[in-house]
Write an enzyme that holds these catalytic residues in place. Structure first.
Site, short mmCIF file in Angstrom:
data_model
loop_
_atom_site.label_atom_id
_atom_site.label_comp_id
_atom_site.label_asym_id
_atom_site.label_seq_id
_atom_site.Cartn_x
_atom_site.Cartn_y
_atom_site.Cartn_z
N HIS A 1 0.86 -1.19 0.00
CA HIS A 1 0.00 0.00 0.00
C HIS A 1 0.90 1.23 0.00
O HIS A 1 2.00 1.23 0.54
CB HIS A 1 -0.88 -0.04 1.26
CG HIS A 1 -1.96 0.98 1.31
ND1 HIS A 1 -1.70 2.31 1.58
CD2 HIS A 1 -3.31 0.88 1.15
CE1 HIS A 1 -2.85 2.98 1.60
NE2 HIS A 1 -3.84 2.13 1.34
N ASP B 1 2.93 -4.04 8.17
CA ASP B 1 1.68 -3.32 7.97
C ASP B 1 0.56 -4.33 8.19
O ASP B 1 0.28 -5.18 7.34
CB ASP B 1 1.64 -2.76 6.55
CG ASP B 1 0.30 -2.14 6.17
OD1 ASP B 1 -0.65 -2.21 6.99
OD2 ASP B 1 0.18 -1.61 5.05
N GLN C 1 -4.70 -5.06 7.20
CA GLN C 1 -5.66 -6.03 6.68
C GLN C 1 -5.69 -7.33 7.47
O GLN C 1 -6.48 -8.22 7.16
CB GLN C 1 -5.35 -6.32 5.21
CG GLN C 1 -5.49 -5.13 4.29
CD GLN C 1 -6.90 -4.58 4.25
OE1 GLN C 1 -7.88 -5.29 4.51
NE2 GLN C 1 -7.04 -3.30 3.94
N LYS D 1 -10.62 -0.61 10.58
CA LYS D 1 -10.68 -1.85 9.82
C LYS D 1 -11.01 -3.06 10.71
O LYS D 1 -11.16 -4.17 10.21
CB LYS D 1 -9.36 -2.08 9.08
CG LYS D 1 -9.08 -1.02 8.00
CD LYS D 1 -7.82 -1.32 7.24
CE LYS D 1 -7.42 -0.18 6.32
NZ LYS D 1 -8.36 0.04 5.20
N CYS E 1 -4.71 2.30 -3.78
CA CYS E 1 -3.46 2.86 -3.23
C CYS E 1 -2.29 1.90 -3.44
O CYS E 1 -1.42 1.78 -2.57
CB CYS E 1 -3.61 3.21 -1.76
SG CYS E 1 -4.84 4.49 -1.43
#
Length: 405
Positions: free
Chosen positions: A121, A198, A201, A224, A362
């Site tokens: 991303h 990261d 998700q 999220k 993104c």
């Protein structure tokens, strides 16, 4: 897991869109909020609203207790060794920027390496580009396999003794691929590098144990994982947070101030200048309680099975291309339908009450790697059902017929 009962917690899912029941398949962008989170925010603002760490009055004490209590919930949720390893930020983007500015810019030297992947991303790409420009470090990339996954052999070939930091997504926000973070950590540490993950998700789709992963930093966002927008988390190993410099300065992060010099509080408070995101933290704490009540193992099982069902259902649609691995992916299916621009496809699906994402997500470098300017993406959470996947498939057939006329 009783999905029908779970859906009752999410009032937004009960509405109709364009005369059809809402089929919300955009949780990778932002998950919906359960009544427990909505009520926690309402209760805080009605009864406990005050600034934290400052006042000795009752409301200030209650607000501080709620804010720091949320930090403790987050620490337990990701199995941090200490609450001091949890920094509240505005989100994943803010967390990664904090490490890129507060750690990489002070630790990297000219010619040393920052290693990424082409699937990242922009939030896990641009901060490292800027850190490399500021320090003279070099950006290197772990190549992707044909299906968009990573191999540890390629990781071992890319990460070297000159690598200072490796930054990878836990789950790709386009491909749904689950990256071998624990193995990447072993390789990075063997070479003397640090690993940032990261986790935007990943945190909503299964257990995250930062000690088991042995990552050095882990970044994620509240919205999220059914929490409010505007609140995020940076987990960092305590020694690394203590060595890092803050990047924002002002009230509440200081130890001592005179007219020409100042000292900082210890981590995590030295990274939380000004009035923090108090209500957001309270809402995030409530979201964590909801996720724990459902059970992260149950969520992971449901999301894996639903994603596999969606792949199998959509593979039968002629002219539809699915990007990423066909097995082992979780939480999303990214696709294109021949002859229809993703934006037009998303608009047609919305007319049928089905909400999906369309665009480059993104991830412009990854789009070029896939040979696509944009894609559509259907993403799932524990409140989604096989019937909703069937509605997505029906919507795709309708769109195909419409644009064929």
């Amino acid at each position: 897991m009783n999905v029908s009962a779970l859906r009752e917690w999410f009032p937004i899912l009960k509405q109709q869109v364009n005369g059809y029941p809402l089929t919300y398949l955009d949780s990778a962008a932002s998950a919906q909020k359960p009544v427990q989170v909505i009520e926690a925010l309402k209760r805080f603002y009605e009864w406990d609203n005050a600034n934290v760490h400052r006042g000795v009055h009752t409301l200030g004490s209650r607000a501080t207790e709620a804010y720091e209590g949320a930090r403790a919930k987050v620490a337990r949720f990701v199995n941090a060794t200490s609450e001091a390893e949890i920094v509240f930020t505005r989100g994943t983007t803010s967390s990664i920027n904090l490490v890129a500015a507060g750690y990489a810019r002070t630790m990297c030297r000219e010619g040393e390496e920052i290693v990424l992947t082409p699937m990242e991303h922009h939030a896990n790409l641009i901060p490292w580009q800027q850190a490399a420009k500021a320090t003279g470090a070099v950006l290197n990339y772990i190549p992707l396999q044909e299906d968009g996954t990573l191999s540890l052999e390629d990781v071992a070939r890319t990460v070297t003794s000159r690598t200072k930091i490796v930054a990878v997504s836990h789950i790709s926000n386009v491909l749904g691929a689950v990256n071998p973070v624990k193995g990447i950590a072993e390789i990075a540490h063997r070479c003397g590098a640090k690993l940032l993950v990261d986790g935007a998700q990943a945190v909503a789709h299964g257990k995250v144990d930062v000690q088991e992963l042995d990552c050095d930093f882990y970044a994620f966002s509240g919205h999220k994982m059914c929490g409010p927008t505007g609140i995020g988390v940076l987990y960092g190993k305590r020694a690394l947070l203590e060595a890092m410099e803050p990047v924002e300065f002002g009230g509440e992060m200081i130890g001592h101030v005179d007219l020409r010099e100042a000292t900082w509080k210890e981590a995590p408070w030295k990274f939380e200048a000004g009035t923090p995101i108090i209500a957001g933290a309270v809402g995030l704490g409530a979201a964590i309680e909801v996720l724990n009540q459902i059970g992260m193992d149950a969520i992971e099982k449901h999301d894996l099975e639903l994603t596999a069902y969606a792949v199998a259902r959509m593979e039968r649609i002629e002219g539809l291309t699915i990007y990423g691995p066909t097995e082992g992916r979780i939480g999303m299916v990214t696709f294109n339908l021949d002859g229809i621009h993703p934006h037009d496809l998303a608009t047609a699906l919305d007319a049928y009450g089905v909400a999906v994402r369309a665009g480059h997500h993104c991830c412009q470098p990854l789009m070029r790697r896939l040979g696509a300017q944009a894609t559509a993406r259907a993403s799932f959470f524990a409140y989604n059902t096989e019937e909703e996947v069937d509605r997505l498939a029906e919507g795709l057939y309708r769109a195909k017929a419409y644009f064929a006329d």
